[in-house]
Design a protein around this motif. Structure first.
Motif, short mmCIF file in Angstrom:
data_model
loop_
_atom_site.label_atom_id
_atom_site.label_comp_id
_atom_site.label_asym_id
_atom_site.label_seq_id
_atom_site.Cartn_x
_atom_site.Cartn_y
_atom_site.Cartn_z
N GLY A 156 21.84 27.06 83.94
CA GLY A 156 21.93 25.65 83.61
C GLY A 156 20.59 25.05 83.25
N LEU A 157 20.55 23.73 83.21
CA LEU A 157 19.35 22.99 82.84
C LEU A 157 18.83 22.25 84.08
CD1 LEU A 157 20.84 21.44 79.57
CD2 LEU A 157 19.47 23.53 79.76
N PRO A 158 17.78 22.75 84.70
CA PRO A 158 17.29 22.13 85.93
C PRO A 158 16.96 20.65 85.80
CG PRO A 158 16.28 24.28 85.64
CD PRO A 158 17.04 23.98 84.37
N SER A 159 16.41 20.24 84.66
CA SER A 159 16.06 18.83 84.47
C SER A 159 17.31 17.96 84.47
CB SER A 159 15.28 18.64 83.17
OG SER A 159 16.02 19.14 82.06
N LEU A 160 18.39 18.44 83.84
CA LEU A 160 19.66 17.70 83.84
C LEU A 160 20.23 17.65 85.25
CD1 LEU A 160 22.04 16.28 82.49
CD2 LEU A 160 22.95 18.54 81.89
N THR A 161 20.14 18.76 85.96
CA THR A 161 20.63 18.80 87.34
C THR A 161 19.92 17.79 88.21
OG1 THR A 161 21.24 21.14 87.16
CG2 THR A 161 20.90 20.27 89.37
N ALA A 162 18.61 17.64 88.03
CA ALA A 162 17.84 16.67 88.82
C ALA A 162 18.38 15.26 88.63
CB ALA A 162 16.37 16.74 88.44
N VAL A 163 18.71 14.91 87.39
CA VAL A 163 19.26 13.59 87.10
C VAL A 163 20.65 13.44 87.73
CG1 VAL A 163 20.05 12.03 85.27
CG2 VAL A 163 17.96 13.38 84.95
N LEU A 164 21.47 14.47 87.61
CA LEU A 164 22.82 14.43 88.18
C LEU A 164 22.77 14.32 89.70
CD1 LEU A 164 24.45 17.18 85.95
CD2 LEU A 164 24.92 14.73 85.85
N VAL A 165 21.82 15.01 90.32
CA VAL A 165 21.67 14.94 91.77
C VAL A 165 21.32 13.52 92.19
CG1 VAL A 165 20.16 15.63 93.68
CG2 VAL A 165 21.07 17.36 92.14
N MET A 166 20.41 12.89 91.49
CA MET A 166 20.01 11.53 91.83
C MET A 166 21.20 10.57 91.68
SD MET A 166 17.16 9.01 90.16
CE MET A 166 18.32 8.52 88.88
N ILE A 167 21.94 10.71 90.57
CA ILE A 167 23.09 9.83 90.34
C ILE A 167 24.14 10.04 91.44
CG2 ILE A 167 25.04 9.38 88.80
CD1 ILE A 167 23.18 10.09 86.46
N THR A 168 24.38 11.28 91.79
CA THR A 168 25.34 11.59 92.85
C THR A 168 24.92 10.98 94.17
OG1 THR A 168 25.94 13.68 91.79
CG2 THR A 168 26.47 13.46 94.13
N GLY A 169 23.63 11.10 94.50
CA GLY A 169 23.14 10.55 95.75
C GLY A 169 23.26 9.04 95.81
N VAL A 170 22.91 8.37 94.73
CA VAL A 170 22.98 6.91 94.69
C VAL A 170 24.43 6.43 94.81
CG1 VAL A 170 22.61 4.88 93.25
CG2 VAL A 170 20.82 6.62 93.44
N ILE A 171 25.32 7.06 94.06
CA ILE A 171 26.73 6.67 94.13
C ILE A 171 27.31 6.95 95.51
CG2 ILE A 171 29.05 7.17 93.25
CD1 ILE A 171 27.79 7.69 90.52
N GLY A 172 26.96 8.11 96.07
CA GLY A 172 27.45 8.46 97.40
C GLY A 172 26.95 7.50 98.47
N ALA A 173 25.67 7.13 98.37
CA ALA A 173 25.11 6.19 99.35
C ALA A 173 25.71 4.80 99.21
CB ALA A 173 23.59 6.14 99.18
N ALA A 174 26.00 4.42 97.97
CA ALA A 174 26.52 3.07 97.72
C ALA A 174 28.00 2.94 98.08
CB ALA A 174 26.31 2.70 96.25
N LEU A 175 28.79 3.93 97.69
CA LEU A 175 30.24 3.81 97.83
C LEU A 175 30.82 4.66 98.96
CD1 LEU A 175 31.28 3.86 94.05
CD2 LEU A 175 30.75 1.90 95.51
#
Length: 241
Positions: A156-175
Motif C-alpha cells: 500500500g501507500l504509507p502516506s495515504l495510510t497515515a491520513v486515513l489513520v488520522m481521519i479514523t482516530g478523529v471520527i472515532g474520538a468524536a462519534l
C-alpha cells in the motif's frame, strides 16, 4: 524594501530553524485545546484535528513543504514513544480487572480488529479501489507508526495510510462515545476497549478525558490491536490476495 518582501524573507530565515516547526506545533495544539475548552470539550472540537488544520493552513499560506516542517516537528514525533509507554501507568492500576477479563478482552480485540480491516477493504472494493488503495485502507484502525509499516508490507501507500489513520482516530474520538451510549454500552472498560480498538491513539486520548478506567482499557486495546494486526493481517492478506 516592501513589508511583504521583508516578511517573506523573515519566514524563509525562520523556517530553516528546527525550533520554528516545534514552536508552531506546540502553539497550534494549545490553540486547539483552547478552542476545545471554549466548546465545552465537545468531541466534535477535537484538539488534534484543530491543530492539524491550523498547521496545514499555515504551511499552505507560507509555502513551506512538509519535509522542511518535519525536520523540526520530529522532536514531537520522537515523544510519541514515551507517551505511548506512559499509558501503561493507568493500565497497571487496573491490572487485576484486566486479568479477570483476559478471555473477553482477547476475543473482543481479535473480532474488533478483524471487522475494522474487513469493512474498510470491503467498502474500498465496492467503490472500485485498486490493490494499493485497499492495502492502505486495511490497517486504518492501527496507530500510525505501525499502520504505515503494515501498509508498506502489503503493497500500500504509507502516506495515504497515515491520513486515513488520522481521519479514523478523529471520527472515532468524536462519534465513538456517542454511538456507544446510544447502543447502551455503559461499562467504562467495555467502552474503552471499543474506542481503543477502533480509534487507536486519538480515541485513547479521548477515553482518558472521560475516566482513568476507560483510558486504561483504551490504551490496552490500542497496543494489542496494533500487535495483532501487524502479525495477522499480512498472513491473511497473502492468503486472500
Amino acid at each position: 524594501m516592501s513589508a511583504p518582501a521583508s516578511l517573506t524573507e523573515l519566514w524563509v530565515y525562520l523556517a530553516a530553524s528546527p525550533l520554528t516547526a516545534l514552536t508552531m506545533t506546540l502553539i497550534a495544539y494549545q490553540c486547539g485545546m483552547w478552542i476545545s475548552a471554549k466548546a465545552g470539550f465537545s468531541p466534535l472540537a477535537n484538539p488534534v484535528l484543530l491543530a492539524v488544520l491550523l498547521l496545514v493552513g499555515l504551511l499552505l499560506v507560507t509555502g513551506t513543504d512538509y519535509r522542511t516542517y518535519f525536520e523540526g516537528a520530529q522532536f514531537v514525533h520522537f515523544l510519541l514513544g514515551p507517551a505511548t509507554v506512559a499509558l501503561a501507568l493507568p493500565l497497571y492500576r487496573q491490572i487485576e480487572r484486566v486479568r479477570r477479563s483476559a478471555l473477553a478482552i482477547t476475543v473482543s480485540l481479535l473480532t474488533g480488529g478483524a471487522v475494522a480491516a474487513a469493512t474498510a477493504v470491503a467498502i474500498g472494493a465496492f467503490f472500485g479501489a485498486g490493490p494499493d488503495i485497499l492495502a492502505s485502507l486495511a490497517p486504518k484502525s492501527v496507530t500510525a507508526a505501525v499502520a504505515m509499516g503494515i501498509a508498506d508490507k502489503l503493497g500500500g501507500l504509507p502516506s495515504l495510510t497515515a491520513v486515513l489513520v488520522m481521519i479514523t482516530g478523529v471520527i472515532g474520538a468524536a462519534l465513538g462515545p456517542l454511538l456507544l451510549t446510544l447502543l447502551g454500552v455503559r461499562d467504562p472498560a467495555s467502552r474503552g476497549l471499543a474506542i481503543g480498538t477502533a480509534a487507536h491513539g486519538i480515541g485513547t486520548a479521548r477515553a482518558l478525558q472521560m475516566s482513568d478506567l476507560e483510558g486504561a482499557f483504551a490504551g490496552l486495546a490500542m497496543g494489542l490491536n496494533a500487535l495483532a494486526t501487524a502479525l495477522l493481517l499480512p498472513l491473511v492478506w497473502g492468503w486472500i490476495f
